[in-house]
Design a protein around this motif. Structure first.
Motif, PDB file in Angstrom:
ATOM      1  N   SER A  25      -0.343   2.317   2.841  1.00 54.19           N
ATOM      2  CA  SER A  25      -1.768   2.491   3.127  1.00 54.19           C
ATOM      3  C   SER A  25      -2.057   2.496   4.622  1.00 54.19           C
ATOM      4  O   SER A  25      -1.267   2.020   5.433  1.00 54.19           O
ATOM      5  CB  SER A  25      -2.572   1.377   2.441  1.00 54.19           C
ATOM      6  OG  SER A  25      -2.165   0.104   2.917  1.00 54.19           O
ATOM      7  N   ASN A  57       0.213   1.367  -3.204  1.00 57.99           N
ATOM      8  CA  ASN A  57      -1.002   1.417  -2.397  1.00 57.99           C
ATOM      9  C   ASN A  57      -0.853   2.525  -1.359  1.00 57.99           C
ATOM     10  O   ASN A  57      -0.051   2.415  -0.436  1.00 57.99           O
ATOM     11  CB  ASN A  57      -1.241   0.069  -1.702  1.00 57.99           C
ATOM     12  CG  ASN A  57      -2.616   0.005  -1.042  1.00 57.99           C
ATOM     13  OD1 ASN A  57      -3.312   1.024  -0.916  1.00 57.99           O
ATOM     14  ND2 ASN A  57      -3.004  -1.170  -0.595  1.00 57.99           N
ATOM     15  N   ARG A  80      -3.757   3.887   0.087  1.00 62.83           N
ATOM     16  CA  ARG A  80      -5.147   3.942   0.570  1.00 62.83           C
ATOM     17  C   ARG A  80      -5.232   4.504   1.993  1.00 62.83           C
ATOM     18  O   ARG A  80      -4.383   4.265   2.839  1.00 62.83           O
ATOM     19  CB  ARG A  80      -5.734   2.522   0.546  1.00 62.83           C
ATOM     20  CG  ARG A  80      -7.195   2.420   0.969  1.00 62.83           C
ATOM     21  CD  ARG A  80      -7.612   0.963   1.035  1.00 62.83           C
ATOM     22  NE  ARG A  80      -9.028   0.804   1.333  1.00 62.83           N
ATOM     23  CZ  ARG A  80      -9.983   0.645   0.427  1.00 62.83           C
ATOM     24  NH1 ARG A  80      -9.653   0.638  -0.850  1.00 62.83           N
ATOM     25  NH2 ARG A  80     -11.245   0.507   0.773  1.00 62.83           N
ATOM     26  N   ARG A  81      -6.281   5.243   2.249  1.00 65.21           N
ATOM     27  CA  ARG A  81      -6.659   5.809   3.541  1.00 65.21           C
ATOM     28  C   ARG A  81      -5.505   6.529   4.229  1.00 65.21           C
ATOM     29  O   ARG A  81      -4.995   6.113   5.251  1.00 65.21           O
ATOM     30  CB  ARG A  81      -7.259   4.748   4.458  1.00 65.21           C
ATOM     31  CG  ARG A  81      -7.980   5.412   5.661  1.00 65.21           C
ATOM     32  CD  ARG A  81      -8.718   4.448   6.528  1.00 65.21           C
ATOM     33  NE  ARG A  81      -9.856   3.838   5.869  1.00 65.21           N
ATOM     34  CZ  ARG A  81     -10.721   3.017   6.450  1.00 65.21           C
ATOM     35  NH1 ARG A  81     -10.559   2.713   7.713  1.00 65.21           N
ATOM     36  NH2 ARG A  81     -11.719   2.493   5.769  1.00 65.21           N
ATOM     37  N   ASP A  89      -3.640   2.208  -6.072  1.00 65.29           N
ATOM     38  CA  ASP A  89      -4.667   2.424  -5.051  1.00 65.29           C
ATOM     39  C   ASP A  89      -4.354   3.701  -4.280  1.00 65.29           C
ATOM     40  O   ASP A  89      -3.424   3.748  -3.473  1.00 65.29           O
ATOM     41  CB  ASP A  89      -4.740   1.229  -4.095  1.00 65.29           C
ATOM     42  CG  ASP A  89      -5.988   1.285  -3.212  1.00 65.29           C
ATOM     43  OD1 ASP A  89      -6.599   2.360  -3.105  1.00 65.29           O
ATOM     44  OD2 ASP A  89      -6.349   0.240  -2.628  1.00 65.29           O
ATOM     45  N   SER A 109      -7.189   5.303  -2.899  1.00 67.15           N
ATOM     46  CA  SER A 109      -8.546   5.511  -2.397  1.00 67.15           C
ATOM     47  C   SER A 109      -8.547   6.050  -0.976  1.00 67.15           C
ATOM     48  O   SER A 109      -7.584   5.913  -0.225  1.00 67.15           O
ATOM     49  CB  SER A 109      -9.336   4.192  -2.461  1.00 67.15           C
ATOM     50  OG  SER A 109      -8.673   3.181  -1.745  1.00 67.15           O
ATOM     51  N   GLU A 110      -9.665   6.711  -0.626  1.00 64.84           N
ATOM     52  CA  GLU A 110      -9.911   7.255   0.712  1.00 64.84           C
ATOM     53  C   GLU A 110      -8.825   8.225   1.152  1.00 64.84           C
ATOM     54  O   GLU A 110      -8.222   8.088   2.195  1.00 64.84           O
ATOM     55  CB  GLU A 110     -10.085   6.114   1.727  1.00 64.84           C
ATOM     56  CG  GLU A 110     -11.282   5.241   1.439  1.00 64.84           C
ATOM     57  CD  GLU A 110     -11.530   4.194   2.496  1.00 64.84           C
ATOM     58  OE1 GLU A 110     -11.795   4.569   3.643  1.00 64.84           O
ATOM     59  OE2 GLU A 110     -11.446   2.995   2.172  1.00 64.84           O
ATOM     60  N   ARG A 116      -7.923   1.767  -7.998  1.00 65.96           N
ATOM     61  CA  ARG A 116      -8.850   2.122  -6.922  1.00 65.96           C
ATOM     62  C   ARG A 116      -8.593   3.568  -6.521  1.00 65.96           C
ATOM     63  O   ARG A 116      -7.572   3.883  -5.927  1.00 65.96           O
ATOM     64  CB  ARG A 116      -8.666   1.202  -5.715  1.00 65.96           C
ATOM     65  CG  ARG A 116      -8.992  -0.259  -6.008  1.00 65.96           C
ATOM     66  CD  ARG A 116      -8.810  -1.126  -4.792  1.00 65.96           C
ATOM     67  NE  ARG A 116      -9.033  -2.532  -5.090  1.00 65.96           N
ATOM     68  CZ  ARG A 116      -8.285  -3.519  -4.645  1.00 65.96           C
ATOM     69  NH1 ARG A 116      -7.228  -3.254  -3.871  1.00 65.96           N
ATOM     70  NH2 ARG A 116      -8.544  -4.780  -4.951  1.00 65.96           N
TER      71      ARG A 116
END
Length: 965
Positions: free
Chosen positions: A196, A218, A220-221, A242, A244-245, A266
């Motif tokens: 992430s 994960n 994320r972003r 995850d 997300s973003e 997520r």
């Protein structure tokens, strides 16, 4: 017997010496390692080079049998320096943990040569450079590796796939880029993967189902595109997912329903479409579900009620319709629900009043009916655990429940922008833990109850835009933590009580548009933290308090009070005595000094006026010159059909041909045909607008979707079909929720059409300059627009695409209020820029164009986009156009704001429609950032990725939205 004696007498001493040499190897290695460090807290003071063994040293553990060092754990020792080669002497080291220090330099590529090393944790340091490609080529025993929260760059090395024994990989919070290594999914023993907060990109390859032991992933972003892997459901023991973003799109893969052990999903901040699937109810282990900030539509499925262990649900900022299903009453463990900024309708379901919810956010929907809770349901019993209740921006009616005070745990209560009526119940004073109370923009009547003084933890009180009457109760002084007191646009009267001066933490005060009278209390000068104090449009009289904030108060903050007097309002105070000399409070000299200061100010004003006049003249001349050049170019075209010659040595005609030989329609996804055929696109009735590159129409595809069609007016400048299609397909691959999606194109030699997603809520220009004042954008909405624009542009620049034509008419706003940057990359369709086209672009985008466009040799760079973004930021914050023509003056927005900043009156530039309803600690840094982006020198402008990071740092956390404990 003799042989045994010889062994003991001769060989044993040799073995002892060899053992001691090995132990001394460990001592030597650690001492050499220490010599390269800075140890400001003397944590390694026990490390003594004269010791025979390091086993009693701080942070060192040894094998009890061999006395060799097996673990070195120095987490949080505040050590700095390089990770030296001395550690390579620790041949039996199994655990190396140097986390949470200040180590710098690059990662030592030889560390894995320590054959028994199982754990490497170098997280939370300042390591830089790339991960050495050979680092993982000798890692047979490595089980866990963490380089999280460093400054690493470059790609994840392919050699990572050699470490077949790895179970934990954490490279989060770095600057790693590129695509995922192809062999990542071969690490079949992997249990936790955290990449992430990096800059990773590309599509996520299939094959993740090979990680049958994976429990947490994960991502994320990052900047991943494409769809979520369809085989993700093969990771059947997954507990945390995850992604997300990112910029993922498409629907949620059905294989997700096989993740029966998953507790956290997520996927927020992407561009997922379709409905929330009904099979979501099969994920019976789910405790946290976040699908926010996507494009999901349809209703919330009834099956969500099967998630009886669900604790957090976030579906905010989608396009979800219908109401909250009654089946959610079965979600007995639900603690937080956020479905804000959707299209929900109906009233509050009864189960909200029966669960142990701590946070409820339903803002920005179309929920209506009454806020009265169901009969027989006691707020004291049902919502006693509630900490956050946000019902703002709906159409609720009715009165605020009289027993609202029993919500003793409430930290935030926001019912602003509804249709509530009646009085404020006295029981609000029983909300002893509340920090933010917002009842603004309703139809509330009556007075502010004196019991408000009981809300002793209150930091923000917003009661503006109601019909409140009476006086400000003096008991409000008991709310000693107040930082914001907003009572504007009511019918409050009487004097402003001196008790306000006891609220020494006040920063923002707005009493404007009321009926307050009498003089201002002199004690108000004690408010040393004031940033804004608006008392405009009342019946106040007398002089302003002298000293402190009131020496520099903005004139607009006191206007509309006919009986106020003093220097700020430029009105003399009546007196029977001779008018005294008013000294400059910043001067320690005599009256002569005061006269000098006044004379100096007149000179300064004269110079400022001259500069403004000069700037206006230059801009006017520039506009006239560009217009004349444009007229000259067009008249030249009209006089002669000869082709224009460009520096590239090739000739191109400025007028399109009229001989279409064939047509080609290509859709990147979905139906490839229009309902009424291509010719219907040219219907004047369906025209949406005109821009520098063409005319935009709206039409409908066969699958029922509305799309926007841009008919290009630069056909003659496009070299060939092949080059046109190459560039268009590249633009079609761009996917980001802050960018308008290009969905297809239509080609003939004389007609080229670009097919975009249809964004129904119009342009940013319309929202800023054409909309009615009552529908003005709030500060939070404006900040989100600025941040969204920045994220969209950063994504473009990451893909090496320059926008070239940024302006507020090219920023569209979708139904959920998110900005979408449109018209990007169209300059790439033109192999050579035509002077007649270029001049019209400069004219149509006047004020947004970077100064370097005035040069004879035009070089389009990303820094030009940054300049245009800076102007857009100032336009959003001030509500003013980049260049405005007055009756006898021309005002350039950048110059105006820069001058205000230099004079210390930048808050005067904030859009007056906000009426002080903005956080200065956000607004002022945003203005400064806009000016930096609009710097005249390109090298002084930041990159858009830096701009995004700065905005995220500027952004104040939403009150009451802190993570629940």
């Amino acid at each position: 017997m003799l042989l045994k004696f010889l062994f003991l007498a001769v060989l044993a001493p040799l073995l002892l010496v060899q053992c001691l040499d090995s132990i001394n190897d460990d001592v030597l290695g650690l001492i050499v390692f220490k010599a390269g460090l800075q140890d400001p807290e003397s944590k390694l003071s026990s490390w003594n080079e004269d010791d025979d063994s390091p086993c009693n040293w701080v942070g060192v553990k040894c094998d009890p049998n061999t006395h060799r060092v097996t673990e070195l754990v120095l987490d949080g020792f505040s050590l700095s320096g390089h990770i030296g080669r001395g550690l390579l002497r620790l041949q039996f080291l199994q655990v190396l943990s140097l986390a949470n220090n200040k180590f710098n330099g690059t990662i030592n590529p030889d560390l894995p040569r320590l054959g028994g090393l199982q754990v490497i944790d170098l997280s939370e340091n300042s390591l830089s450079g790339s991960i050495p490609d050979g680092f993982f080529q000798q890692c047979g025993s490595l089980r866990s590796v963490s380089f999280a929260r460093n400054d690493l760059t470059g790609m994840i090395p392919d050699s990572l796939s050699f470490c077949v024994a790895l179970s934990v990989v954490n490279f989060s919070s770095n600057g790693l880029s590129g695509e995922l290594p192809s062999g990542l999914w071969y690490l079949r023993g992997l249990q936790s993967l955290d990449l992430s907060y990096n800059l990773l990109e590309g599509e996520i390859p299939e094959g993740i189902a090979n990680l049958y032991a994976l429990r947490a992933i994960n991502m994320r972003r990052n900047r991943f595109t494409g769809q979520l892997p369809v085989d993700i459901g093969g990771c059947q023991v997954l507990e945390l997912l995850d992604f997300s973003e990112n910029s993922l799109s498409g629907g949620l893969p059905e294989s997700l329903q096989r993740l029966s052990s998953c507790a956290t999903v997520r996927l927020g901040g992407n561009s997922f479409t379709g409905e929330v699937p009904g099979w979501i109810g099969e994920l019976t282990s789910l405790e946290s579900l976040d699908l926010s900030v996507n494009r999901l539509s349809g209703r919330i499925p009834v099956s969500i009620g099967n998630l009886n262990v669900l604790k957090e649900l976030n579906l905010s900022m989608n396009q979800i319709t219908g109401g909250l299903p009654e089946s959610m009453a079965n979600c007995v463990n639900l603690m937080a629900i956020d479905v804000s900024r959707n299209r929900l309708t109906g009233n509050l379901p009864s189960w909200i009043f029966k669960t142990g919810l701590k946070s409820v956010s339903l803002s920005g929907n179309n929920l209506d009916e009454s806020t009265e809770h169901p009969s027989g349901v006691s707020l004291a019993v049902s919502l006693q655990s509630l900490q956050v209740l946000d019902l703002s921006s709906n159409v609720f009616s009715g009165e605020i429940p009289s027993d609202v005070g029993v919500l003793s745990g409430l930290h935030l209560f926001n019912v602003s922008s509804n249709q509530l009526f009646g009085s404020i119940p006295p029981s609000v004073g029983e909300l002893t833990m509340i920090q933010a109370l917002d009842l603004s923009d309703n139809r509330l009547t009556g007075s502010i109850p004196s019991e408000i003084g009981g809300a002793v933890a209150l930091k923000e009180l917003r009661l503006g835009m109601n019909f409140l009457t009476g006086k400000i109760p003096t008991q409000i002084q008991k709310c000693s933590s107040l930082t914001s007191l907003i009572l504007s646009r009511n019918n409050l009267s009487g004097p402003i009580p001196a008790a306000i001066a006891n609220l020494t933490n006040l920063k923002y005060v707005d009493f404007s548009f009321n009926r307050f009278s009498e003089s201002l209390p002199k004690e108000l000068t004690n408010l040393s933290h004031l940033l804004s104090f608006n008392i405009s449009h009342n019946n106040l009289k007398g002089d302003l308090p002298l000293g402190g904030f009131f020496n520099t108060i903005f004139p607009s903050s006191v206007s509309g009070n006919p009986s106020l007097c003093g220097a700020i309002v430029n009105r003399s105070c009546p007196s029977v005595h001779q008018k005294p000399i008013v000294l400059n409070p910043n001067s320690s000299g005599s009256s002569n000094g005061t006269a000098f200061n006044l004379h100096h100010r007149k000179i300064a004003l004269s110079i400022s006026a001259l500069i403004a006049i000069g700037a206006a003249a230059c801009i006017t001349l520039g506009v006239v010159a560009v217009t004349l050049l444009n007229i000259h170019a067009r008249s030249s075209m009209a006089r002669s059909p000869a082709a224009f010659t460009f520096s590239g040595g090739e000739d191109f005609s400025c007028s399109p041909t009229n001989d279409p030989n064939y047509g080609k329609l290509v859709m990147f996804s979905g139906d490839a045909d229009f309902v009424a055929g291509a010719q219907a696109l040219l219907n004047k009735d369906s025209e949406l607008g005109r821009g520098g590159f063409g005319v935009v129409y709206r039409t409908v595809l066969r699958d029922g979707r509305s799309v926007a069609i841009k008919k290009l007016t630069v056909s003659s400048l496009i070299k060939s079909q092949d080059e046109f299609e190459k560039e268009v397909k590249k633009l079609g691959e761009v996917r980001h929720h802050n960018l308008v999606t290009l969905e297809g194109y239509y080609w003939t030699p004389s007609l080229q059409l670009l097919i975009y997603e249809y964004v129904s809520s119009g342009s940013l220009y319309k929202h800023l300059h054409d909309g009615p004042d009552k529908n003005y954008l709030s500060w939070r909405h404006r900040f989100n627009i600025i941040l969204g624009m920045a994220r969209g542009l950063a994504h473009l620049h990451h893909m090496n695409i320059t926008h070239y034509n940024l302006k507020s008419t090219n920023i569209l706003i979708d139904d959920s209020g998110e900005p979408k940057v449109g018209d990007f990359g169209l300059a790439k369709l033109l192999p050579t820029l035509d002077r007649c086209i270029l001049s019209s672009k400069i004219q149509s985008a006047l004020g947004y164009m970077a100064p370097e466009f005035a040069c004879r040799t035009v070089k389009i760079t990303e820094k030009c986009d940054v300049y245009g973004f800076g102007v857009l930021v100032l336009e959003v914050v001030t509500g003013k156009r980049p260049v405005e023509y007055m009756e006898d003056d021309v005002v350039v927005l950048c110059d105006m704001v820069r001058g205000a900043l230099e004079d210390g009156r930048v808050e005067e530039c904030i859009d007056g429609r906000l009426q002080g309803n903005f956080p200065a600690d956000e607004a002022i840094p945003v203005v400064k950032l806009g000016l930096i982006c609009a710097s005249q020198v390109p090298s002084n402008r930041p990159d858009m990725e830096e701009v995004v990071n700065i905005l995220e740092l500027i952004q104040c956390p939403a009150e009451g939205q802190e993570e629940l404990e």
